[in-house]
Write a protein that holds these residues in place. Structure first.
Motif, PDB file in Angstrom:
ATOM      1  N   ARG A 136       2.035   1.764  -3.528  1.00 54.81           N
ATOM      2  CA  ARG A 136       1.329   2.533  -4.401  1.00 54.81           C
ATOM      3  C   ARG A 136       0.910   3.466  -4.424  1.00 54.81           C
ATOM      4  O   ARG A 136       0.797   5.155  -5.217  1.00 54.81           O
ATOM      5  N   SER A 196       3.981   5.917  -5.076  1.00 59.76           N
ATOM      6  CA  SER A 196       3.889   6.042  -6.506  1.00 59.76           C
ATOM      7  C   SER A 196       3.549   6.326  -7.711  1.00 59.76           C
ATOM      8  O   SER A 196       3.370   7.769  -8.261  1.00 59.76           O
ATOM      9  N   ASP A 253       0.997  -1.071  -0.010  1.00 60.36           N
ATOM     10  CA  ASP A 253      -0.333  -0.260  -0.309  1.00 60.36           C
ATOM     11  C   ASP A 253       0.752   1.357   0.196  1.00 60.36           C
ATOM     12  O   ASP A 253       0.745   2.662  -0.241  1.00 60.36           O
TER      13      ASP A 253
END
Length: 131
Positions: free
Chosen positions: A119, A122, A116
Motif C-alpha cells: 500500500r 502504491s 502495508d
C-alpha cells in the motif's frame, strides 16, 4: 523392539550386567524364532537361557516376562521427552502447538507488513504520477 525391553528389565529387576542381559535376550529371541512362535510365548526358553547364562533362576515369572516383552509395556516405559508413552506424546504435542501458534503469528505479521508495504509503494507511485 520388545526384546530390548526384556534386556532392560533384566538389568533393572535382576540387577545383572547389560552384557548378560543382552545375551539372555538374544538367546531367547533365537529360540522363539527357531520355534516360529511369538516372543511372549517364550517364557520357558527365557528361563532356560537365564539359568544357563546367569547361573541362577530368574525372579521374573511368566506374567512378568509377558509384560516385559509386550509392545504396550515397551511404549509405557518410555515416558520421557521423545518417548512414545501417552504422557510424553501429550507433552510433545502441547509444545508443538505452542510452536505452531508462534509460527502462525509470525506468518500473519509478515503478511500484514507485506500488505502495508504494498500500500505504501502504491501510494508513493500515485504521488509520483500526480506530479
Amino acid at each position: 523392539v520388545t526384546i530390548t525391553e526384556l534386556a532392560d528389565t533384566l538389568v533393572r529387576d535382576e540387577r545383572i550386567s547389560f552384557r548378560l542381559a543382552h545375551e539372555v535376550a538374544a538367546q531367547t529371541a533365537k529360540a522363539v524364532i527357531a520355534k516360529n512362535v511369538a516372543l511372549g510365548a517364550g517364557f520357558s526358553d527365557f528361563a532356560a537361557a537365564f539359568a544357563q547364562i546367569v547361573g541362577r533362576a530368574s525372579t521374573l515369572d511368566q506374567t512378568g516376562f509377558e509384560t516385559a516383552v509386550s509392545a504396550r509395556n515397551f511404549v509405557a516405559k518410555r515416558d520421557r521427552i521423545g518417548g512414545p508413552a501417552p504422557a510424553a506424546m501429550d507433552a510433545a504435542f502441547a509444545d508443538y502447538a505452542i510452536d505452531l501458534n508462534r509460527l502462525k503469528d509470525a506468518a500473519t505479521a509478515r503478511i500484514m507488513r507485506r500488505g502495508d508495504a504494498e500500500r505504501a509503494l502504491s501510494a508513493a507511485f500515485d504521488t509520483l504520477l500526480e506530479t
